[in-house]
Write an enzyme that holds these catalytic residues in place. Structure first.
Site, PDB file in Angstrom:
ATOM      1  N   SER A  69      -0.847   7.158   9.425  1.00  0.00           N
ATOM      2  CA  SER A  69      -0.195   5.919   8.970  1.00  0.00           C
ATOM      3  C   SER A  69      -0.052   5.873   7.451  1.00  0.00           C
ATOM      4  O   SER A  69       0.301   4.844   6.891  1.00  0.00           O
ATOM      5  CB  SER A  69      -0.997   4.699   9.442  1.00  0.00           C
ATOM      6  OG  SER A  69      -2.292   4.713   8.877  1.00  0.00           O
TER       7      SER A  69
ATOM      8  N   THR B  44       0.685   3.195   2.383  1.00  0.00           N
ATOM      9  CA  THR B  44       0.812   3.081   3.834  1.00  0.00           C
ATOM     10  C   THR B  44       2.254   3.316   4.253  1.00  0.00           C
ATOM     11  O   THR B  44       3.170   3.227   3.447  1.00  0.00           O
ATOM     12  CB  THR B  44       0.366   1.682   4.314  1.00  0.00           C
ATOM     13  OG1 THR B  44       0.449   1.604   5.741  1.00  0.00           O
ATOM     14  CG2 THR B  44       1.248   0.604   3.728  1.00  0.00           C
TER      15      THR B  44
ATOM     16  N   THR C 169      -6.254  -4.577   4.308  1.00  0.00           N
ATOM     17  CA  THR C 169      -5.599  -3.762   5.319  1.00  0.00           C
ATOM     18  C   THR C 169      -5.442  -4.604   6.579  1.00  0.00           C
ATOM     19  O   THR C 169      -6.243  -5.509   6.828  1.00  0.00           O
ATOM     20  CB  THR C 169      -6.412  -2.490   5.626  1.00  0.00           C
ATOM     21  OG1 THR C 169      -5.726  -1.697   6.614  1.00  0.00           O
ATOM     22  CG2 THR C 169      -7.792  -2.827   6.141  1.00  0.00           C
ATOM     23  N   GLY C 170      -4.415  -4.330   7.362  1.00  0.00           N
ATOM     24  CA  GLY C 170      -4.213  -5.089   8.591  1.00  0.00           C
ATOM     25  C   GLY C 170      -2.785  -5.557   8.754  1.00  0.00           C
ATOM     26  O   GLY C 170      -1.842  -4.885   8.327  1.00  0.00           O
TER      27      GLY C 170
ATOM     28  N   GLY D 118      -0.021  -7.097   7.624  1.00  0.00           N
ATOM     29  CA  GLY D 118       0.458  -7.528   6.318  1.00  0.00           C
ATOM     30  C   GLY D 118       1.397  -8.710   6.350  1.00  0.00           C
ATOM     31  O   GLY D 118       1.414  -9.528   5.428  1.00  0.00           O
TER      32      GLY D 118
ATOM     33  N   THR E  95      -3.959   1.048   6.243  1.00  0.00           N
ATOM     34  CA  THR E  95      -3.595   1.198   4.836  1.00  0.00           C
ATOM     35  C   THR E  95      -4.788   1.793   4.104  1.00  0.00           C
ATOM     36  O   THR E  95      -5.915   1.381   4.340  1.00  0.00           O
ATOM     37  CB  THR E  95      -3.258  -0.174   4.204  1.00  0.00           C
ATOM     38  OG1 THR E  95      -2.123  -0.734   4.862  1.00  0.00           O
ATOM     39  CG2 THR E  95      -2.948  -0.024   2.710  1.00  0.00           C
TER      40      THR E  95
ATOM     41  N   ARG F 220      11.736  -3.880   6.140  1.00  0.00           N
ATOM     42  CA  ARG F 220      10.552  -4.725   6.022  1.00  0.00           C
ATOM     43  C   ARG F 220       9.625  -4.197   4.941  1.00  0.00           C
ATOM     44  O   ARG F 220       9.340  -3.013   4.857  1.00  0.00           O
ATOM     45  CB  ARG F 220       9.828  -4.781   7.360  1.00  0.00           C
ATOM     46  CG  ARG F 220       8.493  -5.532   7.350  1.00  0.00           C
ATOM     47  CD  ARG F 220       7.326  -4.582   7.257  1.00  0.00           C
ATOM     48  NE  ARG F 220       6.038  -5.228   7.569  1.00  0.00           N
ATOM     49  CZ  ARG F 220       4.862  -4.675   7.352  1.00  0.00           C
ATOM     50  NH1 ARG F 220       4.782  -3.470   6.829  1.00  0.00           N
ATOM     51  NH2 ARG F 220       3.746  -5.318   7.669  1.00  0.00           N
ATOM     52  N   VAL F 221       9.162  -5.090   4.086  1.00  0.00           N
ATOM     53  CA  VAL F 221       8.158  -4.763   3.080  1.00  0.00           C
ATOM     54  C   VAL F 221       6.917  -5.587   3.385  1.00  0.00           C
ATOM     55  O   VAL F 221       6.989  -6.807   3.501  1.00  0.00           O
ATOM     56  CB  VAL F 221       8.663  -5.072   1.652  1.00  0.00           C
ATOM     57  CG1 VAL F 221       7.553  -4.831   0.634  1.00  0.00           C
ATOM     58  CG2 VAL F 221       9.878  -4.214   1.321  1.00  0.00           C
ATOM     59  N   GLY F 222       5.796  -4.927   3.549  1.00  0.00           N
ATOM     60  CA  GLY F 222       4.565  -5.625   3.903  1.00  0.00           C
ATOM     61  C   GLY F 222       3.756  -6.041   2.693  1.00  0.00           C
ATOM     62  O   GLY F 222       4.276  -6.174   1.583  1.00  0.00           O
ATOM     63  N   ASP F 223       2.452  -6.211   2.912  1.00  0.00           N
ATOM     64  CA  ASP F 223       1.590  -6.703   1.838  1.00  0.00           C
ATOM     65  C   ASP F 223       1.158  -5.618   0.861  1.00  0.00           C
ATOM     66  O   ASP F 223       0.826  -5.901  -0.287  1.00  0.00           O
ATOM     67  CB  ASP F 223       0.358  -7.380   2.437  1.00  0.00           C
ATOM     68  CG  ASP F 223      -0.521  -6.403   3.223  1.00  0.00           C
ATOM     69  OD1 ASP F 223       0.040  -5.494   3.861  1.00  0.00           O
ATOM     70  OD2 ASP F 223      -1.751  -6.550   3.217  1.00  0.00           O
TER      71      ASP F 223
END
Length: 327
Positions: free
Chosen positions: A65, A205, A238-239, A241, A187, A215-218
């Site tokens: 990942s 990540t 992590t998780g 996002g 992450t 999509r852009v995560g945290d």
């Protein structure tokens, strides 16, 4: 009497011996910790050490990942979310040298990020592998389940699309996806604190598996995926996002440590804040203050009851696996 009370209070408070320098990162990514610790021992800065640690994880495709070949999106493409932050200058993701993808890619959408990276001298290449293609093919054969689509037609719970927005948005119950696939959200989040208290934080990540393209995560968002401030400490999350970034858990944890909260309690408070609104969310966070104290916390959810993380400091002089029970 006062002495006895103080002694009892000390026994009840979380105990975390502080040693500098310090490397702490999410999950059991031991080689990443070793790379960062080795960089510190070679005289490199905490910022360079954080870069070295994340680079190692990208090269080794940690848990499938991080780096190339992992977590394809709805189109089967592997993309990257990442950042690095200097706690002295508060600069985020300033490119310094080739090597770590996340030193150049910030929260730009994919096309713009690709153009930016190429302008900065990075080589354009396909990040997909046979493994990521197999993941994508299997997902398609399962009618694109699970996915992250909401308020679309046709019904995203039974179809691969193409999707169009519903004429009328609905705010029904949240969709449940059953047991969490821990490797679909991994992450590498790392905090490095130097001998003199300089703090650096970094993340890298592929983002959530089967995510919506673009999509852009945290992870690349300062304060969400990670945060570093050499006057207080650092944190990395992590998780899930998409949920966690709304609460800026890394920023909250650092600000709590600035106010004198110990790292373990700061981590728990950041997780508890999210838990109030999303009781079953999947997520964890690591925290460290400028004296070398550290802690971690995670939210208990189906299939996730404890969180492993790695620590290396002047006492251990090598990466040591730690675990914390989720709250």
């Amino acid at each position: 009497m006062i002495r006895s009370a103080l002694l009892l209070l000390g026994l009840l408070l979380p105990v975390c011996q502080a040693f500098l320098p310090l490397v702490i990162n999410t999950w059991h990514f031991e080689n990443a910790t070793a790379a960062a610790w080795g960089a510190l021992q070679d005289g490199l800065s905490p910022l360079d050490a954080a870069q070295a640690g994340c680079t190692r994880c990208e090269q080794e495709q940690c848990d499938g990942s991080v780096g190339f070949g992992g977590s394809p999106d709805e189109r089967g493409e592997t993309t990257l979310d990442a950042m690095i932050m200097n706690g002295d200058t508060m600069e985020v993701s300033k490119p310094q040298e080739e090597g770590m993808l996340c030193s150049a890619l910030t929260s730009l959408c994919p096309h713009a990020a690709s153009v930016f990276a190429e302008d900065m001298g990075f080589k354009s290449e396909d990040l997909s592998t046979n493994r990521s293609r197999d993941i994508f093919s299997q997902w398609l054969s399962q009618k694109c389940q699970p996915n992250f689509r909401k308020n679309v037609f046709p019904d995203a719970s039974m179809s691969c699309g193409p999707y169009k927005p519903k004429a009328k948005l609905q705010s029904g119950p949240r969709r449940k996806h059953g047991l969490i696939d821990l490797r679909s959200h991994d992450t590498i989040g790392m905090i490095v604190i130097g001998q003199n208290g300089q703090v650096a934080a970094a993340t890298s990540t592929n983002g959530a598996t089967n995510k919506v393209p673009g999509r852009v995560g945290d992870s690349p968002v300062a304060g969400a995926g990670a945060y570093a401030d050499s006057s207080a400490g650092g944190a990395a999350a992590t998780g899930q996002g998409d949920i966690m970034m709304r609460f800026l858990p890394s920023f909250l944890a650092v600000e709590l440590m600035r106010a004198g909260t110990d790292p373990a309690t700061a981590c728990k408070t950041a997780i508890s804040r999210i838990k109030l609104h999303h009781p079953d969310f999947f997520g964890a966070i690591v925290c460290a203050n400028t004296t070398g104290g550290f802690g971690a916390a995670c939210n208990r959810s189906p299939g996730f009851t404890e969180f492993p993380f790695m620590v290396s400091n002047s006492k251990t002089n090598k990466p040591v696996l730690q675990k914390v029970d989720c709250i």
